[in-house]
Design a protein around this motif. Sequence first.
Motif, PDB file in Angstrom:
ATOM      1  N   UNK A   1       0.840  -1.186   0.000  1.00 46.81           N
ATOM      2  CA  UNK A   1       0.000   0.000   0.000  1.00 46.81           C
ATOM      3  C   UNK A   1       0.881   1.244   0.000  1.00 46.81           C
ATOM      4  N   UNK A   2       0.321   2.330  -0.528  1.00 42.60           N
ATOM      5  CA  UNK A   2       1.160   3.461  -0.918  1.00 42.60           C
ATOM      6  C   UNK A   2       1.411   4.483   0.174  1.00 42.60           C
ATOM      7  N   UNK A   3       0.472   4.664   1.084  1.00 44.54           N
ATOM      8  CA  UNK A   3       0.658   5.652   2.147  1.00 44.54           C
ATOM      9  C   UNK A   3       0.290   5.005   3.477  1.00 44.54           C
ATOM     10  N   UNK A   4       0.514   5.720   4.546  1.00 42.29           N
ATOM     11  CA  UNK A   4       0.221   5.111   5.851  1.00 42.29           C
ATOM     12  C   UNK A   4      -1.268   4.796   5.959  1.00 42.29           C
ATOM     13  N   UNK A   5      -1.534   3.733   6.669  1.00 40.24           N
ATOM     14  CA  UNK A   5      -2.917   3.309   6.871  1.00 40.24           C
ATOM     15  C   UNK A   5      -3.008   2.775   8.295  1.00 40.24           C
ATOM     16  N   UNK A   6      -4.041   3.201   9.016  1.00 39.34           N
ATOM     17  CA  UNK A   6      -4.241   2.747  10.401  1.00 39.34           C
ATOM     18  C   UNK A   6      -4.262   1.249  10.514  1.00 39.34           C
ATOM     19  N   UNK A   7      -4.861   0.632   9.529  1.00 35.96           N
ATOM     20  CA  UNK A   7      -5.174  -0.778   9.648  1.00 35.96           C
ATOM     21  C   UNK A   7      -5.238  -1.414   8.278  1.00 35.96           C
ATOM     22  N   UNK A   8      -5.061  -2.700   8.264  1.00 37.16           N
ATOM     23  CA  UNK A   8      -5.063  -3.452   7.014  1.00 37.16           C
ATOM     24  C   UNK A   8      -6.002  -4.634   7.206  1.00 37.16           C
ATOM     25  N   UNK A   9      -6.857  -4.840   6.209  1.00 42.57           N
ATOM     26  CA  UNK A   9      -7.870  -5.888   6.306  1.00 42.57           C
ATOM     27  C   UNK A   9      -7.633  -6.934   5.227  1.00 42.57           C
ATOM     28  N   UNK A  10      -8.006  -8.146   5.546  1.00 41.77           N
ATOM     29  CA  UNK A  10      -8.076  -9.197   4.533  1.00 41.77           C
ATOM     30  C   UNK A  10      -9.509  -9.738   4.511  1.00 41.77           C
ATOM     31  N   UNK A  11     -10.042  -9.845   3.282  1.00 37.07           N
ATOM     32  CA  UNK A  11     -11.377 -10.367   3.085  1.00 37.07           C
ATOM     33  C   UNK A  11     -11.318 -11.536   2.104  1.00 37.07           C
ATOM     34  N   UNK A  12     -12.258 -12.424   2.277  1.00 42.59           N
ATOM     35  CA  UNK A  12     -12.440 -13.536   1.326  1.00 42.59           C
ATOM     36  C   UNK A  12     -13.777 -13.337   0.625  1.00 42.59           C
ATOM     37  N   UNK A  13     -13.795 -13.609  -0.684  1.00 39.84           N
ATOM     38  CA  UNK A  13     -15.045 -13.546  -1.438  1.00 39.84           C
ATOM     39  C   UNK A  13     -15.190 -14.786  -2.293  1.00 39.84           C
TER      40      UNK A  13
ATOM     41  N   UNK B   1     -20.748 -13.940  -4.033  1.00 42.59           N
ATOM     42  CA  UNK B   1     -21.086 -13.812  -2.615  1.00 42.59           C
ATOM     43  C   UNK B   1     -20.504 -12.535  -2.017  1.00 42.59           C
ATOM     44  N   UNK B   2     -20.749 -12.383  -0.734  1.00 41.96           N
ATOM     45  CA  UNK B   2     -20.292 -11.189  -0.039  1.00 41.96           C
ATOM     46  C   UNK B   2     -18.835 -11.296   0.372  1.00 41.96           C
ATOM     47  N   UNK B   3     -18.380 -10.280   1.059  1.00 44.30           N
ATOM     48  CA  UNK B   3     -17.010 -10.223   1.547  1.00 44.30           C
ATOM     49  C   UNK B   3     -16.984 -10.667   3.006  1.00 44.30           C
ATOM     50  N   UNK B   4     -16.223 -11.703   3.238  1.00 47.07           N
ATOM     51  CA  UNK B   4     -16.121 -12.244   4.589  1.00 47.07           C
ATOM     52  C   UNK B   4     -14.833 -11.733   5.232  1.00 47.07           C
ATOM     53  N   UNK B   5     -14.952 -11.106   6.369  1.00 47.47           N
ATOM     54  CA  UNK B   5     -13.781 -10.573   7.048  1.00 47.47           C
ATOM     55  C   UNK B   5     -12.916 -11.709   7.584  1.00 47.47           C
ATOM     56  N   UNK B   6     -11.638 -11.686   7.227  1.00 47.61           N
ATOM     57  CA  UNK B   6     -10.698 -12.701   7.714  1.00 47.61           C
ATOM     58  C   UNK B   6      -9.833 -12.137   8.846  1.00 47.61           C
TER      59      UNK B   6
END
Lengths: 114, 112
Positions: free
Chosen positions: A25-37, A41-46
């Motif tokens: 990722x290009x700039x600072x980010x508070x948090x990073x998420x991974x999702x499965x799809x 179907x929808x996005x499942x938070x991993x």
Amino acid sequence: ELKVEQNPLFLSMQEGKNYTIYCNYSTTSDRLYWYRQDPGKSLESLFVLLSNGAVKQEGRLMASLDTKARLSTLHITAAVHDLSATYFCAGGDLQETSGSRLTFGEGTQLTVNP
Amino acid sequence: EPEVTQTPSHQVTQMGQEVILRCVPISNHLYFYWYRQILGQKVEFLVSFYNNEISEKSEIFDDQFSVERPDGSNFTLKIRSTKLEDSAMYFCASSETTGELFFGEGSRLTVL
């Protein structure tokens, strides 16, 4: 503006093998998420990764975060067919007045072959 | 387990028609969002909603889009005059103060 890049975009692997998906990722980010799809179907938070050096594991999946390198990885151990899906990473800051505007990567389409 | 629910699951409409997509976020969540995913592409942010008003919107969210929270439970996305390029899966999401977003099953919009 945050940009998120994943690689590879397509991954075909055999059952029992290990592999890693990368998310830059290009700039600072508070948090990073991974999702499965799964298809259609929808996005499942991993995982939600909040700090440098964070490592989280669930079953055959392990995610880590290196904020200095602006890199997160999703490691797959001894893949099984059920892991076939598209995996997205997403970054975004949490703002008190607006919540989390997430920027998603392009997704990695994982196919695990018997 | 609480979940975000969306209706309809699939809507087919003619170009130029108005469409309303509905969402019931998780009850104790404070932040509500709409994202969209054009077939085969990545998920894109449209709008966030907090404290009964739009808190942030993307360049995609132009004047043809609007959101409302008409009562204590529903959260709607209206597309005033649909175009072919509005065909996509629209996801509603909600979050509490921790920031983790929970997504609904999506509403597939097909514009003919």
